[in-house]
Write a protein that holds these residues in place. Structure first.
Motif, PDB file in Angstrom:
ATOM      1  N   GLN A 153      -2.207 -44.824  40.970  1.00 50.64           N
ATOM      2  CA  GLN A 153      -1.344 -43.647  40.954  1.00 50.64           C
ATOM      3  C   GLN A 153      -0.129 -43.907  40.062  1.00 50.64           C
ATOM      4  O   GLN A 153       0.220 -43.106  39.202  1.00 50.64           O
ATOM      5  CB  GLN A 153      -0.899 -43.331  42.396  1.00 50.64           C
ATOM      6  CG  GLN A 153       0.045 -42.157  42.538  1.00 50.64           C
ATOM      7  CD  GLN A 153      -0.705 -40.831  42.644  1.00 50.64           C
ATOM      8  OE1 GLN A 153      -1.833 -40.690  42.199  1.00 50.64           O
ATOM      9  NE2 GLN A 153      -0.074 -39.852  43.237  1.00 50.64           N
ATOM     10  N   SER A 156      -1.035 -44.210  36.309  1.00 45.47           N
ATOM     11  CA  SER A 156      -1.492 -42.933  35.760  1.00 45.47           C
ATOM     12  C   SER A 156      -0.314 -42.008  35.464  1.00 45.47           C
ATOM     13  O   SER A 156      -0.376 -41.162  34.573  1.00 45.47           O
ATOM     14  CB  SER A 156      -2.462 -42.249  36.727  1.00 45.47           C
ATOM     15  OG  SER A 156      -3.615 -43.038  36.911  1.00 45.47           O
ATOM     16  N   LEU A 157       0.748 -42.146  36.222  1.00 50.86           N
ATOM     17  CA  LEU A 157       1.941 -41.323  36.016  1.00 50.86           C
ATOM     18  C   LEU A 157       2.763 -41.787  34.813  1.00 50.86           C
ATOM     19  O   LEU A 157       3.517 -41.018  34.229  1.00 50.86           O
ATOM     20  CB  LEU A 157       2.824 -41.366  37.270  1.00 50.86           C
ATOM     21  CG  LEU A 157       2.291 -40.613  38.492  1.00 50.86           C
ATOM     22  CD1 LEU A 157       2.958 -41.115  39.763  1.00 50.86           C
ATOM     23  CD2 LEU A 157       2.513 -39.113  38.338  1.00 50.86           C
ATOM     24  N   THR A 552      -8.170 -39.575  27.282  1.00 47.94           N
ATOM     25  CA  THR A 552      -7.492 -39.567  28.569  1.00 47.94           C
ATOM     26  C   THR A 552      -8.448 -40.201  29.575  1.00 47.94           C
ATOM     27  O   THR A 552      -9.611 -39.804  29.630  1.00 47.94           O
ATOM     28  CB  THR A 552      -7.180 -38.114  28.998  1.00 47.94           C
ATOM     29  OG1 THR A 552      -6.461 -37.477  27.940  1.00 47.94           O
ATOM     30  CG2 THR A 552      -6.353 -38.061  30.269  1.00 47.94           C
ATOM     31  N   TYR A 555     -10.769 -40.363  36.196  1.00 46.56           N
ATOM     32  CA  TYR A 555     -10.812 -40.985  37.525  1.00 46.56           C
ATOM     33  C   TYR A 555     -12.146 -40.678  38.187  1.00 46.56           C
ATOM     34  O   TYR A 555     -12.590 -39.528  38.201  1.00 46.56           O
ATOM     35  CB  TYR A 555      -9.655 -40.435  38.374  1.00 46.56           C
ATOM     36  CG  TYR A 555      -9.638 -40.974  39.778  1.00 46.56           C
ATOM     37  CD1 TYR A 555      -9.291 -42.305  40.030  1.00 46.56           C
ATOM     38  CD2 TYR A 555      -9.967 -40.164  40.861  1.00 46.56           C
ATOM     39  CE1 TYR A 555      -9.286 -42.807  41.316  1.00 46.56           C
ATOM     40  CE2 TYR A 555      -9.951 -40.659  42.154  1.00 46.56           C
ATOM     41  CZ  TYR A 555      -9.615 -41.982  42.375  1.00 46.56           C
ATOM     42  OH  TYR A 555      -9.609 -42.484  43.653  1.00 46.56           O
ATOM     43  N   ARG A 557     -14.725 -41.468  41.698  1.00 46.82           N
ATOM     44  CA  ARG A 557     -14.780 -41.955  43.073  1.00 46.82           C
ATOM     45  C   ARG A 557     -16.101 -42.669  43.289  1.00 46.82           C
ATOM     46  O   ARG A 557     -17.124 -42.291  42.705  1.00 46.82           O
ATOM     47  CB  ARG A 557     -14.666 -40.783  44.055  1.00 46.82           C
ATOM     48  CG  ARG A 557     -13.324 -40.079  44.031  1.00 46.82           C
ATOM     49  CD  ARG A 557     -13.331 -38.880  44.987  1.00 46.82           C
ATOM     50  NE  ARG A 557     -12.043 -38.188  45.004  1.00 46.82           N
ATOM     51  CZ  ARG A 557     -11.701 -37.208  44.161  1.00 46.82           C
ATOM     52  NH1 ARG A 557     -12.544 -36.798  43.232  1.00 46.82           N
ATOM     53  NH2 ARG A 557     -10.518 -36.626  44.266  1.00 46.82           N
ATOM     54  N   GLU A 560     -19.869 -41.293  42.997  1.00 46.91           N
ATOM     55  CA  GLU A 560     -20.002 -40.124  42.119  1.00 46.91           C
ATOM     56  C   GLU A 560     -20.877 -40.478  40.912  1.00 46.91           C
ATOM     57  O   GLU A 560     -20.915 -41.620  40.465  1.00 46.91           O
ATOM     58  CB  GLU A 560     -18.623 -39.687  41.597  1.00 46.91           C
ATOM     59  CG  GLU A 560     -17.900 -38.729  42.499  1.00 46.91           C
ATOM     60  CD  GLU A 560     -16.564 -38.257  41.929  1.00 46.91           C
ATOM     61  OE1 GLU A 560     -16.097 -37.204  42.355  1.00 46.91           O
ATOM     62  OE2 GLU A 560     -15.974 -38.957  41.078  1.00 46.91           O
ATOM     63  N   VAL A 581     -17.427 -37.319  28.131  1.00 46.76           N
ATOM     64  CA  VAL A 581     -17.796 -37.442  29.541  1.00 46.76           C
ATOM     65  C   VAL A 581     -18.113 -36.040  30.044  1.00 46.76           C
ATOM     66  O   VAL A 581     -17.385 -35.090  29.744  1.00 46.76           O
ATOM     67  CB  VAL A 581     -16.656 -38.072  30.371  1.00 46.76           C
ATOM     68  CG1 VAL A 581     -17.004 -38.086  31.856  1.00 46.76           C
ATOM     69  CG2 VAL A 581     -16.368 -39.488  29.886  1.00 46.76           C
ATOM     70  N   LEU A 582     -19.219 -35.908  30.765  1.00 47.11           N
ATOM     71  CA  LEU A 582     -19.624 -34.596  31.289  1.00 47.11           C
ATOM     72  C   LEU A 582     -19.340 -34.469  32.778  1.00 47.11           C
ATOM     73  O   LEU A 582     -19.170 -33.374  33.298  1.00 47.11           O
ATOM     74  CB  LEU A 582     -21.130 -34.388  31.050  1.00 47.11           C
ATOM     75  CG  LEU A 582     -21.614 -34.517  29.602  1.00 47.11           C
ATOM     76  CD1 LEU A 582     -23.126 -34.374  29.554  1.00 47.11           C
ATOM     77  CD2 LEU A 582     -20.946 -33.474  28.718  1.00 47.11           C
ATOM     78  N   PRO A 584     -17.729 -36.939  36.393  1.00 50.26           N
ATOM     79  CA  PRO A 584     -17.337 -35.863  37.316  1.00 50.26           C
ATOM     80  C   PRO A 584     -16.426 -34.810  36.699  1.00 50.26           C
ATOM     81  O   PRO A 584     -16.320 -33.711  37.227  1.00 50.26           O
ATOM     82  CB  PRO A 584     -16.616 -36.608  38.440  1.00 50.26           C
ATOM     83  CG  PRO A 584     -16.130 -37.872  37.820  1.00 50.26           C
ATOM     84  CD  PRO A 584     -17.111 -38.235  36.763  1.00 50.26           C
ATOM     85  N   THR A 586     -15.120 -33.077  32.719  1.00 51.25           N
ATOM     86  CA  THR A 586     -15.589 -32.982  31.341  1.00 51.25           C
ATOM     87  C   THR A 586     -14.445 -33.237  30.378  1.00 51.25           C
ATOM     88  O   THR A 586     -13.375 -32.649  30.526  1.00 51.25           O
ATOM     89  CB  THR A 586     -16.173 -31.573  31.097  1.00 51.25           C
ATOM     90  OG1 THR A 586     -17.167 -31.334  32.080  1.00 51.25           O
ATOM     91  CG2 THR A 586     -16.792 -31.476  29.719  1.00 51.25           C
ATOM     92  N   THR A 587     -14.675 -34.110  29.418  1.00 53.56           N
ATOM     93  CA  THR A 587     -13.672 -34.335  28.373  1.00 53.56           C
ATOM     94  C   THR A 587     -14.070 -33.587  27.115  1.00 53.56           C
ATOM     95  O   THR A 587     -15.212 -33.160  26.970  1.00 53.56           O
ATOM     96  CB  THR A 587     -13.573 -35.823  28.006  1.00 53.56           C
ATOM     97  OG1 THR A 587     -14.802 -36.220  27.362  1.00 53.56           O
ATOM     98  CG2 THR A 587     -13.330 -36.696  29.216  1.00 53.56           C
TER      99      THR A 587
END
Lengths: 601, 601
Positions: A153, A156-157, A552, A555, A557, A560, A581-582, A584, A586-587
């Motif tokens: 966390q 990531s911030l 970017t 994340y 889990r 998944e 990435v598709l 969890p 999508t980029t």
């Protein structure tokens, strides 16, 4: 004095008499001391300490200001940060106290960016302190409580900064293998070991449990510094006496320092980000060839493959072998040896073709001085060269870390014109592989460039500070020669574009920073080379893995499905990869139309 | 000929004789024709059509090449795209055929970016065509099947481009209210209506069901074009005769065109992105004041508030009212009227303070020509001005669209020195509000700048093409006057920094592009003004909402908790906001240390 195999610091509750504390600990073999910025209301201060010692020998610990639950404590926190800057310490150590840390990030992150000489170590324990009422079952049911999530966390911030890393404190109750693995993908700059987790061995000396030893050994690969905290064996002096603990740590590090051939050969390359070669567009320098040629294993495998190919053609009157892209001749030399080994030297016609004029000159030198008329040397680009003969065995080494990424397919499509009926290509097949990777360090390095280009380029990196978050999956495959379907018009031009969606299951909650890329290749018969971690050719160090970054991080889990698409695209002038990435989430498609990176034809 | 309340096109299966088709449809009131790039193997071609007609009157439909399941169809797709570019059509319409569309995105997205004169309409139906075996229950159990998810996948893969929008086809089985709402956040450029979904009314004319009418009326707010497809009432001519359908659509649009006062007052401002004013750092121009002053409702509310404040002070011998930041005097004028209305004109001392020299000159002009000695005009900054008297009623209008974002708190902290004991501030309170918003159009607009600055700035936008993905939550609150806790030293300087985490539940699967911001304010007693959608002061148009963007959109699933942190930070020279999403995934803190946007003090 202990032999210094590790760089270690001593945590002390000292705010004055810093010079004295440092002098004594230096004598004990420490490299730095770790001191609170404020202790019992008194700020860290010693005017006799020189700037050089502050900036190299002192790590300053920020107090536990819980600004997320008590925003009014901001001022006290900022005062400490300013004081650390004023002192000019080597690093500050900032404790993460819980999963809520966004205000802490907002207050401290500008400091991390502006204090350009000071490292920031985010202090996290491998296990969260448990409120007494909680049972172990509860903790396992609530993964969000894991301290990795606190760190995740927090980072990531934060706006990425290479000066920010982790001070990871080992807890008595060691985290499980999976969690350990995950920490190996994080930028652990310092391993904090409280003396309280040490056991006492039969001789009365402090030692770590086997589980702790194992984890420390794994962490050692990241070359962290160490820090000892907690009471010492004998606390009658002004400082805790932890000399035996330090000696033990050094001992552990010495034991762990036995390196494999691979590790010895690749030393210094850990997480060093390189842009892949452009052997087709550029002429490689002699130095570059020299580095390649240092890997005996690769050439052993090539020789073995050629021996088998020659063996299979022993009954022929004449064997024509052709080394295309011969470079400075290492494979030519191995071809001669292979022919001798299987007794076909007399019937071998060996042709070396090379496009790089510098390398051709060296081939000609060897021809004059060493090979004589056993080898014919030609200068030319295999895609356009007109062959003087057809090859029974066409040998090339045009592979990149991702197999096809140095344009082996395009080159061999041209060169397969030289293959005689029944002839073979060595290699006859190569495959690329990918796996989702978490690698804060390498990602952050790329993000410092603040542009799109750097996070849309596949790199060659000896991935060290990383962890895979899913299984390694096969991506693209190329086979040679490829004369097309039965009846296809010759010369046949294969389609070297590729598009594939790969899927795997997230092994745990994690942050995907991109993909690790590998390859394997069948040379001939059962002779193969591989940098796929599970089938890696022992001691072969010619190829490091690829790192294919994301703009970017994503994340994921545990459990998944991670789904990603990869493209190999080809135009008249270049080849490039695209990826997205598709699931969890999508980029965007990275490197669309090869806008950021490509390999020139 | 139908009255043209909508811009409409006719879909035809015509690839030759384009000129004739266009001429006939133009006469029928159409603005464009929609033609296939290829029909039964024949490409769209008519050399008699002029460039201007191709580029303004023809939308070209790309065939259904299923390149995701059949990558080998890429060439045919590319050929069509190149042909569309060659013809120079106004727009292409690209059908989405299923949830797998990454290869389609990879192939078409470079075209979207390079064909700078051609719009791309992604053609999506509101309901996916059902395989016959599937029941309705199944569909509802699998939301990933919803066509919105297809579109969301596609656009998430694409590099943002403002020329790419949606051609949304209405299905006979209308989507539910929630889904309709979600489409309103998407860039619907064209609404496709197949004639097959029309009903026939008692008189035999084609009409839409009430549900379809409602959805069309909502869509009309986005000012889309329309397209009629499918068989006509009479298909004996060369083209389907859909004149009655077109007439009906025009009729619907005319009926829907009755605008509210708010809509009439704000016409032309839809989704127009403005940078908030800097009234403190800059001197506003006379024009800007003029725009403000056009909103009678706001001044009515202020007058009402002042009337009540004066009423409550009727028994006093003397009432001092002070308008701080008086601008060109609209509130001064209302103060005079309020005093007259409640009969306290004779005991009122009215002071107008203004820092902008231009505005002061106008105040002095009104004083000379209109107000006489009923108003005292002073030039000065309320933060530093030395008052000539203490005010019973301090009136200001320093509010921004997000309440405190034009630095009303900082100004009033200075001005509260002028407040007499028992005196009040109008307004006495204001609050800001936020809600997660999906607004592809506004986000894409900002992303075209390709920098961080534009996606780290809060904007003023009359949000039209948007949808909220969660409840509106209260953010920050300020009250005036604020003399601090009992016994606090005077003059008291309140802490105007704020930090708050807001939480809401995602109302459906959606893509969060940032946050919508609103405010409300208590002026005096029960008189309040609001731009919070649920309590919006009727017909007041002085303030548009805020749009606080995200660097990268965050995908949320229905029922997930959306958690975000907001900060109001203050330094010696500026005030700024920071924000970050904490859940379901964590973003970087936006606008860290005010690096991209701030309000100068």
């Amino acid at each position: 004095m202990a032999r210094r195999a590790v760089s270690a610091g001593a945590r002390l509750d000292v705010v004055s008499g810093v010079q004295a504390a440092w002098t004594q600990h230096k004598e004990q073999g420490y490299d730095f001391v770790v001191l609170p910025l404020e202790h019992e209301g008194t700020p860290l201060l010693d005017t006799t300490v020189e700037s050089a010692d502050w900036s190299q020998r002192v790590v300053a610990v920020v107090s536990e200001h819980d600004v997320d639950n008590h925003p009014e404590h901001e001022k006290a926190l900022v005062t400490e940060l300013q004081w650390a800057t004023h002192l000019g310490v080597a690093a500050i150590m900032l404790p993460l106290q819980g999963p809520d840390c966004c205000n802490l990030a907002s207050i401290t992150n500008p400091f991390v960016h502006s204090a350009e000489q000071i490292a920031t170590w985010i202090h996290v324990k491998t296990r969260a302190p448990q409120p007494p009422s909680d049972t172990d079952e509860q903790q396992e049911a609530e993964p969000a409580r894991s301290t990795w999530h606190w760190w995740n966390q927090f980072r990531s911030l934060c706006t990425p900064c290479t000066r920010m890393g982790l001070a990871l404190e080992l807890s008595a109750n060691i985290c499980d293998e999976e969690e350990q693995e995950r920490w190996l993908g994080e930028p652990v700059k310092c391993v904090v070991i409280p003396t309280g987790i040490f056991l006492t061995n039969a001789k009365g000396y402090p030692v770590l449990s086997r589980a702790h030893q194992r984890f420390v050994r794994r962490l050692l690969k990241l070359r962290p510094q160490f820090m000892l905290s907690g009471p010492g064996s004998d606390d009658e002096g002004p400082y805790p006496d932890r000399r035996q603990h330090l000696m033990y740590l050094n001992h552990l590090a010495v034991m762990a320092a036995q390196r494999s051939v691979y590790e010895a050969s690749t030393e210094g390359y850990d997480d060093y980000i390189e842009i892949p070669l452009q052997p087709l567009m550029d002429h490689l320098e002699s130095q570059t060839y020299e580095v390649f040629e240092k890997d005996p294993v690769k050439y052993d495998m090539y020789q073995k493959a050629m021996e088998k190919a020659f063996e299979d053609r022993k009954d022929k009157d004449k064997i024509v072998a052709m080394v295309v892209g011969a470079g400075r001749g290492p494979i030519v030399r191995r071809a001669l040896r292979a022919a001798e080994a299987v007794g076909v030297a007399d019937k071998l016609t060996l042709i070396a073709l090379e496009k790089n004029p510098g390398a051709v000159r060296i081939l000609q030198h060897y021809q004059r001085t060493e090979w004589g008329n056993r080898v014919q040397v030609f200068a030319g680009d295999m895609r356009t060269w007109q062959p003087v003969a057809k090859a029974d065995v066409l040998v090339s080494e045009l592979l990149g870390s991702w197999g096809d990424n140095e344009l082996s397919p395009e080159c061999l499509d041209g060169a397969q014109r030289f293959i005689a009926e029944g002839g073979v290509s060595i290699p006859n097949r190569y495959r690329s592989f990918v796996a989702p990777v978490s690698t804060h360090k390498n990602y952050t390095e790329l993000r410092t460039h603040k542009d799109r280009k750097h996070v849309e380029t596949p790199y060659v990196v000896l991935l060290s500070n990383h962890t895979l978050l899913g299984d390694i999956k096969e991506l693209f495959e190329f086979t040679h020669p490829n004369f097309g379907p039965p009846g296809a018009q010759q010369p046949y031009t294969p389609d070297n574009t590729r598009f594939k969606i790969v899927e795997c299951t997230a092994t745990q909650d994690g942050l995907v920073h991109g993909f690790a890329g590998y390859f394997d290749s069948d040379l001939y018969a059962d002779v193969m080379i591989s940098i796929h971690p599970e089938t890696h050719t022992p001691d072969m160090f010619s190829w490091f893995p690829m790192y294919i970054p994301l703009q970017t991080p994503v994340y994921v889990r545990k459990g998944e499905t991670i789904k990603a698409a990869f493209w190999r695209k080809v135009s008249a002038t270049k080849v490039w990869y695209e990826w997205a990435v598709l699931s969890p989430t999508t980029t965007e498609i990275h490197n669309l139309a090869g806008r950021s990176s490509f390999i020139g034809l």
